[in-house]
Design an enzyme around this catalytic site. Structure first.
Site, PDB file in Angstrom:
ATOM      1  N   GLY A 226      62.152  93.215  22.570  1.00 42.34           N
ATOM      2  CA  GLY A 226      62.966  92.343  21.723  1.00 42.34           C
ATOM      3  C   GLY A 226      63.043  91.069  22.210  1.00 42.34           C
TER       4      GLY A 226
ATOM      5  N   GLY B 236      69.310  91.853  20.638  1.00 46.00           N
ATOM      6  CA  GLY B 236      70.386  93.026  20.826  1.00 46.00           C
ATOM      7  C   GLY B 236      69.971  94.523  21.750  1.00 46.00           C
TER       8      GLY B 236
ATOM      9  N   SER C 158      69.744  94.686  25.014  1.00 40.23           N
ATOM     10  CA  SER C 158      70.545  95.145  25.844  1.00 40.23           C
ATOM     11  C   SER C 158      71.455  95.799  25.670  1.00 40.23           C
ATOM     12  CB  SER C 158      71.652  94.050  26.839  1.00 40.23           C
ATOM     13  OG  SER C 158      70.345  93.612  26.739  1.00 40.23           O
TER      14      SER C 158
ATOM     15  N   HIS D 219      77.902  90.628  30.716  1.00 43.55           N
ATOM     16  CA  HIS D 219      77.648  92.214  31.599  1.00 43.55           C
ATOM     17  C   HIS D 219      78.180  93.330  31.942  1.00 43.55           C
ATOM     18  CE1 HIS D 219      72.760  92.156  28.868  1.00 43.55           C
ATOM     19  NE2 HIS D 219      73.430  90.863  29.011  1.00 43.55           N
TER      20      HIS D 219
ATOM     21  N   ARG E 118      80.572  96.780  30.611  1.00 46.09           N
ATOM     22  CA  ARG E 118      79.884  97.965  30.708  1.00 46.09           C
ATOM     23  C   ARG E 118      80.640  99.301  30.954  1.00 46.09           C
ATOM     24  NH1 ARG E 118      75.519  95.111  33.541  1.00 46.09           N
ATOM     25  NH2 ARG E 118      76.957  95.078  35.905  1.00 46.09           N
TER      26      ARG E 118
END
Length: 329
Positions: free
Chosen positions: A158, A163, A165, A202, A206
């Protein structure tokens, strides 16, 4: 007990009637209900933070019972999978969810854009989505489909901020062991605060038990990882590989392209041979203006070919566009 009755059960007891032949107990993982013939059902905790049922987690209050009584596998787990789907992976990790545990995903409301999208995610997590008003015995009479397992390869492509990730992370939330391969440069807060902020963002979203490897040696990770592996992303890996071989320089060293192609071949062979369940993120290139520099055009060409080669060796390729996901045949 019905699901409605279960959702009236809270830590420290129950709000509303509970049949006398059932026992209800508050545990670090949520509310445990045991039936008259021994069936065990867990209403998983939906509040943020690690489940204290894992000994390596932040224990939090009142976990003294865990030291002598580790979590036991249950027959069914009900998870608010719109609020906290990563609880499925945590409970698999701790052993509460085993091979014979039925996972039921509830909470498909405005937090997920459609019932179809909620059901798609549940399939990836190996969870069952009951219809409104349905009766479900414990264990259920209908079981969820098996979630994807290795060896299996998925490529998520993408554009920037599409979107991709997020989609890759969603796919692995129910896995008990995940290695996250961060292929970008290690951030330097002083020199590049914007990049450091991106990396922090990020990392913060997670699950806490995912193991991060900051590495460019994807071939070794692909060959040696068991369980699940998330690679984010192939574009930054290729950019680093070009840098290692001097291909970002105005005058590239002799043999640089051949050396890069050899490194790409090694990674592709490892991708083909992996025993892990791998989800890799990549960038979609070539849809915009032609890069103004020779090195930019070289990167675009190499990444476009790399995406084709990886896609050809993948069981699944999906395209992320505006936060939506399209499966590519």
């Amino acid at each position: 007990m019905t699901v409605d009755e279960l959702f009236r059960v809270r830590e420290g007891g129950a709000v509303g009637p509970v049949p006398s032949n059932y026992t209800v107990a508050s545990t670090p993982e949520g509310t445990l209900v045991q039936g008259p013939i021994g069936g065990r059902l867990l209403l998983a905790r939906s509040t943020p933070g690690p489940l204290s049922g894992d000994p390596s987690a932040d224990a939090g209050p009142d976990t003294s019972s865990y030291a002598s009584a580790p979590p036991q596998q249950v027959d069914m787990v009900i998870v608010d999978a719109a609020q906290r789907p990563e609880a499925i992976g945590e409970l698999r990790r701790s052993g509460v969810i085993g091979t014979t545990t039925a996972v039921v995903a509830v909470g498909g409301d405005h937090r997920v854009r459609s019932p179809e999208e909620f059901a798609r995610r549940a399939r990836l997590w190996g969870a069952l989505v009951p219809s409104d008003g349905s009766d479900m015995p414990c264990p259920p009479s209908v079981w969820p489909e098996s979630r994807p397992k290795g060896p299996r390869r998925t490529l998520v492509t993408g554009g920037s901020r599409s979107g991709k990730s997020t989609e890759a992370e969603i796919r692995l939330l129910a896995e008990p062991r995940v290695v996250y391969a961060a292929t970008g440069p290690v951030p330097d807060e002083a020199q590049d605060p914007e990049w450091a902020a991106r990396v922090r963002q990020h990392a913060q979203r997670r699950p806490w038990w995912w193991h991060t490897e900051e590495t460019s040696d994807l071939a070794a990770l692909l060959l040696h990882t068991r369980g699940a592996l998330l690679i984010d992303c192939l574009g930054t890996w290729l950019a680093g590989a070009m840098g290692r071989h001097g291909l970002w320089d105005e005058e590239a060293p002799e043999g640089a392209e051949e050396a890069l192609e050899a490194e790409i071949r090694d990674m592709l062979e490892a991708w083909r041979s992996t025993r892990a369940y791998v989800v890799a993120v990549t960038n979609e290139v070539g849809s915009g203006v032609v890069p103004a520099t020779r090195s930019g055009r070289l990167f675009r060409d190499h990444l476009g070919r790399l995406n084709q080669w990886v896609g050809a060796e993948s069981e699944e390729v999906v395209l992320a566009v505006a936060g939506r996901v399209v499966e590519l045949p």
